[in-house]
Motif scaffolding. Structure first.
Motif, PDB file in Angstrom:
ATOM      1  N   UNK A 107     -59.033  -7.526  -9.787  1.00 30.38           N
ATOM      2  CA  UNK A 107     -60.580  -7.952  -9.386  1.00 30.38           C
ATOM      3  C   UNK A 107     -60.371  -9.016  -9.472  1.00 30.38           C
ATOM      4  N   UNK A 108     -61.018  -9.597 -11.081  1.00 32.39           N
ATOM      5  CA  UNK A 108     -61.301 -10.740 -11.559  1.00 32.39           C
ATOM      6  C   UNK A 108     -60.456 -11.996 -10.939  1.00 32.39           C
ATOM      7  N   UNK A 109     -59.704 -11.790 -11.308  1.00 32.26           N
ATOM      8  CA  UNK A 109     -58.225 -12.908 -10.549  1.00 32.26           C
ATOM      9  C   UNK A 109     -57.427 -12.578  -9.443  1.00 32.26           C
ATOM     10  N   UNK A 110     -58.064 -12.147  -8.187  1.00 35.10           N
ATOM     11  CA  UNK A 110     -57.237 -11.660  -7.127  1.00 35.10           C
ATOM     12  C   UNK A 110     -56.189 -12.901  -6.801  1.00 35.10           C
ATOM     13  N   UNK A 111     -55.867 -14.206  -6.699  1.00 35.51           N
ATOM     14  CA  UNK A 111     -54.616 -14.550  -7.155  1.00 35.51           C
ATOM     15  C   UNK A 111     -53.631 -14.949  -7.817  1.00 35.51           C
ATOM     16  N   UNK A 112     -54.269 -13.461  -9.271  1.00 43.99           N
ATOM     17  CA  UNK A 112     -52.901 -13.362 -10.056  1.00 43.99           C
ATOM     18  C   UNK A 112     -51.984 -12.429  -9.777  1.00 43.99           C
ATOM     19  N   UNK A 113     -50.463 -12.779 -11.041  1.00 48.61           N
ATOM     20  CA  UNK A 113     -49.864 -11.672 -10.483  1.00 48.61           C
ATOM     21  C   UNK A 113     -49.278 -10.952 -12.256  1.00 48.61           C
ATOM     22  N   UNK A 114     -48.978  -9.460 -12.578  1.00 49.71           N
ATOM     23  CA  UNK A 114     -48.624  -9.583 -13.335  1.00 49.71           C
ATOM     24  C   UNK A 114     -46.868  -8.932 -13.650  1.00 49.71           C
ATOM     25  N   UNK A 115     -46.759  -8.998 -14.697  1.00 49.91           N
ATOM     26  CA  UNK A 115     -45.080  -8.867 -14.833  1.00 49.91           C
ATOM     27  C   UNK A 115     -44.516  -7.871 -15.257  1.00 49.91           C
ATOM     28  N   UNK A 116     -44.083  -7.070 -15.250  1.00 50.66           N
ATOM     29  CA  UNK A 116     -43.322  -5.492 -15.709  1.00 50.66           C
ATOM     30  C   UNK A 116     -43.879  -5.144 -17.251  1.00 50.66           C
ATOM     31  N   UNK A 117     -44.558  -3.573 -17.687  1.00 51.48           N
ATOM     32  CA  UNK A 117     -44.702  -3.553 -18.332  1.00 51.48           C
ATOM     33  C   UNK A 117     -43.834  -3.826 -19.582  1.00 51.48           C
ATOM     34  N   UNK A 118     -44.214  -4.224 -21.027  1.00 53.41           N
ATOM     35  CA  UNK A 118     -43.263  -3.972 -21.509  1.00 53.41           C
ATOM     36  C   UNK A 118     -43.317  -3.581 -22.246  1.00 53.41           C
ATOM     37  N   UNK A 119     -42.255  -2.696 -22.796  1.00 52.72           N
ATOM     38  CA  UNK A 119     -42.264  -1.033 -23.253  1.00 52.72           C
ATOM     39  C   UNK A 119     -42.916   0.201 -22.973  1.00 52.72           C
ATOM     40  N   UNK A 120     -43.456   0.010 -21.645  1.00 54.41           N
ATOM     41  CA  UNK A 120     -44.329   1.232 -21.075  1.00 54.41           C
ATOM     42  C   UNK A 120     -46.026   1.476 -21.596  1.00 54.41           C
ATOM     43  N   UNK A 121     -45.996   2.811 -22.125  1.00 52.88           N
ATOM     44  CA  UNK A 121     -46.500   3.558 -22.565  1.00 52.88           C
ATOM     45  C   UNK A 121     -46.139   3.335 -23.466  1.00 52.88           C
ATOM     46  N   UNK A 122     -48.546   2.305 -24.523  1.00 57.81           N
ATOM     47  CA  UNK A 122     -47.983   2.780 -26.481  1.00 57.81           C
ATOM     48  C   UNK A 122     -48.360   4.528 -25.923  1.00 57.81           C
ATOM     49  N   UNK A 123     -49.112   4.844 -26.096  1.00 61.39           N
ATOM     50  CA  UNK A 123     -49.392   6.417 -25.741  1.00 61.39           C
ATOM     51  C   UNK A 123     -50.252   6.466 -25.161  1.00 61.39           C
ATOM     52  N   UNK A 124     -49.868   8.075 -24.483  1.00 60.41           N
ATOM     53  CA  UNK A 124     -50.813   8.328 -23.005  1.00 60.41           C
ATOM     54  C   UNK A 124     -51.700   9.138 -23.488  1.00 60.41           C
ATOM     55  N   UNK A 125     -51.730   9.952 -25.088  1.00 59.04           N
ATOM     56  CA  UNK A 125     -52.781   9.853 -24.810  1.00 59.04           C
ATOM     57  C   UNK A 125     -53.526   9.387 -26.275  1.00 59.04           C
ATOM     58  N   UNK A 126     -53.723   8.224 -25.869  1.00 62.73           N
ATOM     59  CA  UNK A 126     -54.773   7.485 -27.432  1.00 62.73           C
ATOM     60  C   UNK A 126     -55.648   7.768 -28.181  1.00 62.73           C
ATOM     61  N   UNK A 127     -55.489   7.654 -29.914  1.00 66.83           N
ATOM     62  CA  UNK A 127     -57.018   7.921 -29.374  1.00 66.83           C
ATOM     63  C   UNK A 127     -58.310   6.903 -29.183  1.00 66.83           C
ATOM     64  N   UNK A 128     -59.449   7.691 -29.437  1.00 70.23           N
ATOM     65  CA  UNK A 128     -60.972   6.518 -29.568  1.00 70.23           C
ATOM     66  C   UNK A 128     -61.465   7.576 -30.566  1.00 70.23           C
ATOM     67  N   UNK A 129     -62.772   6.585 -30.572  1.00 68.92           N
ATOM     68  CA  UNK A 129     -63.969   7.297 -31.755  1.00 68.92           C
ATOM     69  C   UNK A 129     -64.882   8.044 -30.868  1.00 68.92           C
ATOM     70  N   UNK A 130     -65.247   9.346 -31.515  1.00 71.04           N
ATOM     71  CA  UNK A 130     -66.173  10.301 -31.196  1.00 71.04           C
ATOM     72  C   UNK A 130     -67.708   9.629 -31.662  1.00 71.04           C
ATOM     73  N   UNK A 131     -68.534   8.648 -30.644  1.00 68.11           N
ATOM     74  CA  UNK A 131     -69.600   8.281 -31.353  1.00 68.11           C
ATOM     75  C   UNK A 131     -70.829   9.285 -30.650  1.00 68.11           C
ATOM     76  N   UNK A 132     -71.465  10.561 -30.450  1.00 67.17           N
ATOM     77  CA  UNK A 132     -71.700  11.571 -30.776  1.00 67.17           C
ATOM     78  C   UNK A 132     -72.638  11.010 -31.554  1.00 67.17           C
ATOM     79  N   UNK A 133     -72.706  10.802 -32.936  1.00 68.12           N
ATOM     80  CA  UNK A 133     -73.585  10.950 -34.072  1.00 68.12           C
ATOM     81  C   UNK A 133     -74.830   9.374 -33.626  1.00 68.12           C
ATOM     82  N   UNK A 134     -73.484   8.479 -33.658  1.00 67.47           N
ATOM     83  CA  UNK A 134     -74.638   7.446 -33.026  1.00 67.47           C
ATOM     84  C   UNK A 134     -75.509   7.559 -31.893  1.00 67.47           C
ATOM     85  N   UNK A 135     -75.011   8.020 -30.607  1.00 71.79           N
ATOM     86  CA  UNK A 135     -75.848   8.589 -29.593  1.00 71.79           C
ATOM     87  C   UNK A 135     -77.201   9.319 -29.849  1.00 71.79           C
TER      88      UNK A 135
END
Length: 303
Positions: free
Chosen positions: A248-276
């Motif tokens: 969307x930011x570079x409408x004239x740009x193009x991307x090549x094929x992904x290198x190695x595919x998905x690293x992890x389809x369920x990648x971890x994330x930080x829970x920030x409930x305490x911060x909130x």
């Protein structure tokens, strides 16, 4: 006044700006002179000194009324990790010594998402036990050691420790070719008219202005119930989301094929409930907003 070490770096500068937004007097200290980011101009005091020099560090207290410290300074490891550990440990100990000498109310220090390496959960909360695990680089090893050092050094002193487990932060002022996040270097390639590889699945990315604001809220909250806080977006950012936002930011740009595919389809994330819950923090930027903001920033600045 609140002292921010490493305050001319990406996270430090955004933390200093957020503290100023909250009405705090801010002192930014860095080891090397650097251009002051535009969003800090006229809003913070700046000193340049060798943070590894204990006397110089403690001398800040003779010139400024420092009531809180946010320690974000860090160096980049060279070939020998011992040199890195020696330097950054000396700087940490000087910062802790200053906190105790000046009797600041709160000492917030950068830890890292990497302390959770080895946990199998996909949502990482602050109460998880930290496993003994192989870490990806020397910075991660040092950040894991920062936590017990800080807790022991400040025990019984009256200085409140705040351990900041910071997620994969990126944004303005990050090295444009950094290996730690693919977005800046992908934007650089698109600005050069090159065709970068599509992005694989990734984890919890936090935009630097959001990370800085979260840290500022933790540094200034009237009271905190814990010593450890995750600092990040609280969501799993996917390669597809990033690619769509870049397209969307570079409408004239193009991307090549992904290198190695998905690293992890369920990648971890930080829970920030305490911060909130304890600060009222909510990220101001989603993925499209962050990328649009960053692309506009890079149109004016090299990093």
């Amino acid at each position: 006044m609140i002292l921010v070490t490493g305050g001319l770096g990406m996270i430090g500068a955004h933390t200093a700006g957020a503290l100023a937004d909250l009405g705090e007097d801010v002192l930014v200290v860095a080891r090397r002179a650097a251009d002051l980011p535009s969003f800090l101009s006229g809003r913070v005091a700046v000193e340049t000194l060798d943070l590894g020099d204990r006397d110089a560090f403690l001398g800040l207290g003779d010139r400024h009324d420092i009531r809180g410290i946010v320690h974000l300074a860090g160096s980049i490891p060279g070939p020998d990790p011992i040199d890195f550990f020696r330097h950054d440990t000396a700087v940490l100990l000087n910062a802790l010594d200053a906190a105790r000498t000046w009797q600041v109310s709160r000492f917030a220090v950068a830890s890292s998402v990497s302390v959770y390496e080895g946990r199998q959960e996909r949502s990482w909360t602050e109460d998880l036990a930290l496993p003994l695990a192989e870490l990806p680089h020397a910075i991660a090893a040092f950040k894991k050691a920062v936590e017990p050092i800080t807790m022991f050094a400040l025990a019984g002193t009256g200085v409140k420790p705040v351990l900041l487990r910071i997620g994969g932060t990126w944004g303005p002022l990050m090295d444009a070719e950094s290996p730690f996040n693919p977005i800046p270097r992908t934007v650089s390639a698109l600005r050069r008219g090159e065709r970068p590889a599509a992005l694989s699945e990734h984890g919890d990315f936090c935009y630097a202005p959001d990370a800085g604001r979260a840290i500022a809220l933790l540094a200034t909250a009237d009271a905190l119930a814990h010593e450890v806080y995750n600092v990040s977006s609280g969501i799993r950012c996917t390669g597809e989301q990033v690619t769509d936002a870049l397209a969307a930011a570079f409408p004239d740009g193009s991307f090549g094929p992904a290198e190695g595919g998905s690293e992890d389809g369920d990648a971890p994330h930080l829970d920030i409930a305490r911060l909130r819950a304890e600060t009222g923090f909510e990220p101001a930027f989603d993925v499209p907003d962050a990328i649009a903001h960053y692309v506009a920033w890079r149109a004016q600045y090299p990093r």
